[in-house]
Motif scaffolding. Structure first.
Motif, mmCIF file in Angstrom:
data_model
loop_
_atom_site.group_PDB
_atom_site.id
_atom_site.type_symbol
_atom_site.label_atom_id
_atom_site.label_comp_id
_atom_site.label_asym_id
_atom_site.label_seq_id
_atom_site.Cartn_x
_atom_site.Cartn_y
_atom_site.Cartn_z
ATOM 1 N N ARG A 171 -39.218 20.830 -21.604
ATOM 2 C CA ARG A 171 -37.971 21.516 -21.952
ATOM 3 C C ARG A 171 -37.717 21.488 -23.470
ATOM 4 N NH1 ARG A 171 -34.294 21.632 -17.595
ATOM 5 N NH2 ARG A 171 -32.856 22.605 -19.075
ATOM 6 N N GLY A 172 -38.705 21.034 -24.239
ATOM 7 C CA GLY A 172 -38.560 20.989 -25.687
ATOM 8 C C GLY A 172 -37.747 19.827 -26.199
ATOM 9 N N ILE A 173 -37.638 18.752 -25.410
ATOM 10 C CA ILE A 173 -36.817 17.589 -25.770
ATOM 11 C C ILE A 173 -37.711 16.407 -26.119
ATOM 12 C CG2 ILE A 173 -35.100 15.933 -24.937
ATOM 13 C CD1 ILE A 173 -34.138 18.210 -23.039
ATOM 14 N N VAL A 174 -37.483 15.811 -27.269
ATOM 15 C CA VAL A 174 -38.174 14.585 -27.681
ATOM 16 C C VAL A 174 -37.175 13.436 -27.568
ATOM 17 C CG1 VAL A 174 -39.425 13.415 -29.537
ATOM 18 C CG2 VAL A 174 -39.631 15.897 -29.274
ATOM 19 N N HIS A 175 -37.523 12.396 -26.808
ATOM 20 C CA HIS A 175 -36.584 11.299 -26.540
ATOM 21 C C HIS A 175 -36.233 10.529 -27.800
ATOM 22 C CE1 HIS A 175 -34.972 7.548 -24.911
ATOM 23 N NE2 HIS A 175 -34.776 8.175 -23.770
ATOM 24 N N ARG A 176 -37.226 10.158 -28.589
ATOM 25 C CA ARG A 176 -37.102 9.434 -29.869
ATOM 26 C C ARG A 176 -36.719 7.962 -29.753
ATOM 27 N NH1 ARG A 176 -34.322 12.446 -34.857
ATOM 28 N NH2 ARG A 176 -32.463 12.490 -33.538
ATOM 29 N N ASP A 177 -36.395 7.473 -28.563
ATOM 30 C CA ASP A 177 -36.076 6.049 -28.419
ATOM 31 C C ASP A 177 -36.636 5.520 -27.100
ATOM 32 O OD1 ASP A 177 -35.067 3.661 -29.359
ATOM 33 O OD2 ASP A 177 -33.056 3.972 -28.578
ATOM 34 N N PHE A 178 -37.875 5.914 -26.794
ATOM 35 C CA PHE A 178 -38.531 5.455 -25.570
ATOM 36 C C PHE A 178 -38.951 4.005 -25.772
ATOM 37 C CE2 PHE A 178 -42.007 4.767 -22.632
ATOM 38 C CZ PHE A 178 -41.570 5.404 -21.477
ATOM 39 N N LYS A 179 -38.408 3.111 -24.936
ATOM 40 C CA LYS A 179 -38.717 1.686 -25.027
ATOM 41 C C LYS A 179 -38.396 1.034 -23.694
ATOM 42 C CE LYS A 179 -34.155 0.782 -27.106
ATOM 43 N NZ LYS A 179 -33.444 0.239 -28.289
ATOM 44 N N SER A 180 -38.845 -0.190 -23.522
ATOM 45 C CA SER A 180 -38.688 -0.876 -22.232
ATOM 46 C C SER A 180 -37.215 -1.118 -21.900
ATOM 47 C CB SER A 180 -39.449 -2.205 -22.251
ATOM 48 O OG SER A 180 -39.024 -3.032 -23.329
ATOM 49 N N ALA A 181 -36.355 -1.271 -22.929
ATOM 50 C CA ALA A 181 -34.926 -1.499 -22.669
ATOM 51 C C ALA A 181 -34.225 -0.249 -22.165
ATOM 52 C CB ALA A 181 -34.242 -2.004 -23.945
ATOM 53 N N ASN A 182 -34.874 0.909 -22.280
ATOM 54 C CA ASN A 182 -34.292 2.160 -21.803
ATOM 55 C C ASN A 182 -34.915 2.612 -20.484
ATOM 56 O OD1 ASN A 182 -32.347 2.537 -23.762
ATOM 57 N ND2 ASN A 182 -33.707 3.654 -25.130
ATOM 58 N N ILE A 183 -35.516 1.690 -19.776
ATOM 59 C CA ILE A 183 -36.051 1.956 -18.439
ATOM 60 C C ILE A 183 -35.354 1.002 -17.467
ATOM 61 C CG2 ILE A 183 -38.100 1.928 -16.967
ATOM 62 C CD1 ILE A 183 -39.752 2.481 -19.523
ATOM 63 N N MET A 184 -34.602 1.545 -16.538
ATOM 64 C CA MET A 184 -33.856 0.754 -15.561
ATOM 65 C C MET A 184 -34.568 0.802 -14.211
ATOM 66 S SD MET A 184 -31.196 -1.159 -14.892
ATOM 67 C CE MET A 184 -30.003 -0.861 -16.206
ATOM 68 N N TYR A 218 -35.826 4.417 -13.684
ATOM 69 C CA TYR A 218 -35.103 5.526 -14.300
ATOM 70 C C TYR A 218 -35.246 5.444 -15.816
ATOM 71 C CZ TYR A 218 -32.687 6.128 -9.801
ATOM 72 O OH TYR A 218 -32.385 6.344 -8.480
ATOM 73 N N LEU A 219 -35.498 6.596 -16.426
ATOM 74 C CA LEU A 219 -35.459 6.700 -17.879
ATOM 75 C C LEU A 219 -34.030 7.046 -18.285
ATOM 76 C CD1 LEU A 219 -36.859 6.869 -20.657
ATOM 77 C CD2 LEU A 219 -37.389 9.265 -20.158
ATOM 78 N N MET A 220 -33.505 6.356 -19.310
ATOM 79 C CA MET A 220 -32.105 6.587 -19.704
ATOM 80 C C MET A 220 -31.968 6.627 -21.221
ATOM 81 S SD MET A 220 -30.559 2.882 -18.584
ATOM 82 C CE MET A 220 -31.116 1.346 -19.333
ATOM 83 N N ASP A 221 -30.749 6.892 -21.678
ATOM 84 C CA ASP A 221 -30.344 6.890 -23.083
ATOM 85 C C ASP A 221 -31.063 7.962 -23.905
ATOM 86 O OD1 ASP A 221 -29.148 6.359 -25.444
ATOM 87 O OD2 ASP A 221 -29.587 4.230 -25.479
ATOM 88 N N PHE A 222 -30.592 9.203 -23.760
ATOM 89 C CA PHE A 222 -31.063 10.313 -24.580
ATOM 90 C C PHE A 222 -30.122 10.538 -25.771
ATOM 91 C CE2 PHE A 222 -33.544 10.981 -20.846
ATOM 92 C CZ PHE A 222 -34.636 11.761 -21.206
#
Length: 635
Positions: A490-503, A512-516
């Motif tokens: 969809r043309g979206i780059v997360h920019r903060d992919f890390k283990s703390a943002n996976i619930m 779940y991937l979170m915090d966009f």
């Protein structure tokens, strides 16, 4: 906006020398009833009065009058750093960067002397640093600082206060480390120090360079600030002695040939005129109308601390009130009135006075109490605000509710990011992206609701249980990788992919991937600043850390970091500063996974190495290719 002081400041004059009287006030100017506060005041002021330091403004007397504890200090012919900073804002030449080291050296000396007396400042602000006509530097207000950081009403403390103080948490020995660094940064650059979660954090080197910080001092300065200004106290220097040791080489680079003389020349034009006391009637009878009835200095219980024989003792008959520089006035000609403050020592919601209510605004929990959402618990705090577990009383549904931090509401960029986080998350509609629902605005508070997941983050799971095996890792990263791939489509780059943002949900184990919140979209790439990276340094791709243009391959790099973390239990690149992490990334200084685990992981190690290439062009082209290789490597 600074927090209201607990101590009113009143200028008084004995026959021969002006002094400053600080009186502890409470609601309605009545006697102090908070026993903890009174005892704390006495303990801290006694410690400060016993200090024998040329770098600390002394306390001449401490005592109480009709239930109001007070202390008295001499009014020195000096100017505060705040005054110098205000002058520099009008004239960039008013405060050369070279004098910063000299001023901070005096501040450090004062703080170290105080530390030897088991005393911290904890609210070290430019207004607490005094510079006199000889170029000497003194620190003032240890008692006031510790009272402010512990008992001040909940509100927006100034940004130069440490993050833990701004959030109403208990200050530590590392709090003064932050205060020193914030003052030095402003001395060198003329700007307030950035927070670790702000884009300017990774652009610190450029700001120091543009301010004229010379040679080797540039790299030393960045390393120093990244350590001393870290968000978490435990990541900073242990105390101001450690700060002083780290500051020495930087000081040598910055120091001018005659530093005190240069400082004295700068201070001279700004020194305040000393009031003429010749017309002030000696004694209190002619002046007591300027004080609240309960603080007339007629029956004093005072303690004298004679550090030097030439310090005159102030007697009640020698005092004359000549002004009140900090209290609000009634506007009726009846003199000053006390700021009405309710304070308590807990870090939770505090009651505010009517005067402060208008200035500071209500706490988020107070606003939410008037909404349909009943707050059940605190799920955590991030760079942009708090997340709460709430009950939607209309739908009888448990939700998560994310609140935008109050000081970011008026920042258009952060407000736009907050709104876009909701839009992006809601529009993706992926089974492994934490869904968001509605954005609401109530009494100036922005918040949106999300699905509540009773679970644990991948980061906390790894901290508790250690690395995962191949099957466990694939069950988590496979679905989350698919979610990331869907965002890329969809043309979206997360920019903060890390283990703390996976619930990971506790019962179903669904990830779940979170915090966009800082995600980048093709239709709106302007939510960052060229030359300033944004994200979490140990997970960021090198080009992201440098603030360069990025694409999906920056997320692929971060995915490779998380792969390494999941299967090894550690991070591939670490360092005490962002610059150190970046250097390790560029030089590829990490141990391959195949050298760390006994399980056959050759193909997995090759995949991670492919993802962690410094050059984006050398990484996998898309997440689908990464997932195909990952499934094959874990089979």
């Amino acid at each position: 906006m600074t927090a209201a002081p607990l101590l009113s400041r009143i200028l008084v004059a004995p026959v021969d020398q002006p002094h400053v009287l600080r009186i502890l006030t409470t609601l309605d100017d009545e006697a102090v009833t908070n026993v903890e506060c009174v005892l704390y005041f006495r303990d801290i002021s006694t410690k400060e009065a016993r200090l024998n330091s040329d770098y600390v403004v002394p306390i001449d007397e401490i005592g109480s009058s009709d239930g109001h504890p007070f202390l008295i200090r001499p009014l020195l012919p000096s100017v505060t750093l705040e005054t110098l900073f205000e002058a520099r804002a009008k004239d960039p030449r008013a405060l050369p960067a070279a004098v910063g080291a000299t001023i901070v050296r005096g501040v450090l000396n004062g703080l170290i002397d105080a530390l030897d007396g088991d005393l911290h400042h904890t609210a070290l602000r430019p207004s607490a640093v005094l510079v006199d006509s000889a170029g000497d530097v003194r620190v003032e207000g240890f008692t006031e600082g510790m009272l402010l950081s512990r008992f001040q009403p909940l509100g927006r403390a100034p940004k130069n206060d440490a993050p833990e103080v701004r959030r109403g948490r208990e200050p530590t020995a590392q709090t003064d480390c932050y205060g020193v660094a914030s003052i030095l940064y402003r001395l060198l650059t003329g700007a307030v120090q950035p927070d670790e979660w702000e884009p300017q954090w990774t652009g610190m080197m450029m700001q120091l360079a543009s301010a004229g910080v010379p040679g080797e001092a540039l790299k030393r300065g960045v390393d120093f600030f990244h350590r001393a200004l870290a968000e978490r106290p435990e990541q900073r220097y242990a105390d101001v002695r450690k700060v002083e040791f780290a500051f020495r080489p930087l000081e040598q680079e910055l120091e001018s040939p005659k530093p005190r003389q240069v400082v004295a020349e700068l201070v001279a034009p700004f020194l305040p005129l000393v009031p003429d006391y010749s017309s002030v009637t000696s004694g209190l009878n002619a002046s007591t109308s300027r004080l609240p009835e309960s603080t007339k200095l007629t029956h004093l219980e005072r303690t004298h601390y004679d550090r030097h024989e030439d310090i005159p003792r102030i007697k009640s008959e020698d005092l004359a009130v000549v002004g009140d520089s900090e209290r609000q006035t009634t506007g009726t000609g009846e003199g000053p009135r006390a700021t009405r403050i309710l304070f308590n020592s807990s870090g939770s919601l505090r009651a505010l006075s009517p005067e402060l209510r208008e200035q500071i605004g209500p706490h988020p929990l107070e606003i939410l109490a008037r909404s349909r959402y009943q707050v059940l618990g605190d799920l955590g705090t991030g760079g942009t605000g708090n997340v709460y577990k709430v009950l939607d009383s209309t739908l009888s549904e448990i939700l998560a509710l994310k609140v935008l931090r109050g000081d970011l509401v008026n920042d258009p960029a952060w407000l736009q990011r907050f709104k876009r986080e909701l839009l992006i998350t809601r529009d993706l509609e992926h089974p492994h992206i934490l869904p968001a629902y509605h954005l609401e605005l109530l009494d100036g508070l922005y918040f949106f609701t999300m699905k509540y997941v009773d679970g644990v983050t991948l980061h906390d799971l790894l901290q508790r249980n250690g690395p995962l095996n191949l099957d466990e890792g694939l069950r988590v990263l496979g679905p989350v990788g698919e979610a990331l791939a869907a965002a890329h489509d969809r043309g979206i780059v997360h920019r903060d992919f890390k283990s703390a943002n996976i619930m990971i949900e506790r019962v179903t184990q669904v990830p779940y991937l979170m915090d966009f919140g800082i995600a980048l979209t093709a239709d709106n790439p302007g939510l960052t600043v060229t030359g300033q990276g944004i994200g979490t340094p140990v997970y960021m791709a090198p080009e992201q850390a440098m603030g360069e243009e990025i694409g999906r391959r920056a997320d692929i790099y971060s995915f490779g970091v998380v792969l390494y973390e999941v299967f090894s239990g550690t991070l591939p690149f670490t360092g005490s500063t962002t610059v150190a992490v970046y250097t390790a990334q560029i030089n590829r200084r990490y141990k391959p996974l195949v050298n760390l685990v006994s399980t056959p992981v050759a193909k997995l190690s090759e995949l991670i190495d492919h993802c962690l290439q410094p050059n984006p062009a050398d990484r996998p082209s898309d997440m689908k290719a990464v997932l195909t290789t990952l499934v094959a490597a874990c089979s």
